[in-house]
Write a protein that holds these residues in place. Sequence first.
Motif: not given
Length: 381
Positions: A130-137, A168-176
């Motif tokens: 759960r990061m940046h308003g997302l919930e993924v696995s 919207t935020n590529e850096n946050n996507a890669y961090s996740l």
Amino acid sequence: MADFETIHPNPEDDLSCPERITPFRTRTAKAWAAFTASEARLRDLMDRAKTEDTGRELITRCSEILSAAFDGPAFELGFNGKKYDLILTPEGNRVRLFQLAYFAAHAPEPVREHWNILVGRTRSDNYIMRMHGLEVSAADFTVQTEERSGKKLALSLYCEKLLPLLETNENNAYSLAYILLDQVLGEIASMRYIDDVRLLSAPVGPEGFSLTGLPSFIETKIDPDGWSSSADPAAACECYTGYQSTPVMEEDAPLRADVFAGMTCCLPLINAYFGGDDYYMDLLQPDGAVPGFLYWPLEGIGKNEILPLRDRIEAGILEKAGADAATFTGGATGERYGYLDLIAWDFPAVIRAAKEVLAAAPLGQAFFRSFRRNAYSLTLK
């Protein structure tokens, strides 16, 4: 034979030869002594955290203890139902991994009775992030792999849920994505096998599969023999890479420019040196750990004797300074010099031992140099 550089007359005053900094070997012993004295209190704080707000005191106490060894330690604490976990995180930094592996290997038995001392986050099945308003696995991702040399993989990942963040935020996507890979494979395995990651805005091709299957894919297709030790930091530190280059023989060329072949288990140090980047030196040196290399002229040494001589010098230093005084990370052969690479955990002890060993070696000269391009060399013989 001409030298590449001027030798500093007072190298002990230069950061390239930090004889006045407390060695990391000493700092490690001090930190573990403090941890041993405080570990019961840490366990009590962790037990009480279920019903009381003890988190701040717990982190502060543990950070103070580890700061005896590390300038800015990164760690996590946990409990697996049987033992308490101290997880030392390299945060993707292969050079830091060597330091953490050394530190973990020196944990005393009284500590190990109650604690698992781990380097890198361990694998976690069915992990939900759960990061940046997302919930993924991992099940939300598909992956396509490209095999590279050294049992490395480049990954192309697609996740529909991630698309808005990717836009919207590529850096946050890669961090996740990188954090999730650490959970799927384990942090050490992720560092060991993943060479590159690319996030896609469209589904992967027909060869793609669920990210949950990546561990099995590596185990069966990429490294059947090594997967069982993929979480072992010591094993990860023993993965060697061979390299070749075209020697540069100009008199003003930097030291090591004459190398035509070498082997290393810590390639980032080599790359940073040639790039003039002192990041890794600045990372380890405040902790009393000194990455560097011994070197000596090869004039008069037969080709068949170059590698055996290097091996004898390494073995002699470890015998005299102690097996835990340094980690030797490889070596190289140049047109002019032979090189022996290491990370000194007790720099003064290593230099004393090296002088003694080199005094008996069939060499007219020998030097030590840190992996700083602009540093001076220390004359050993």
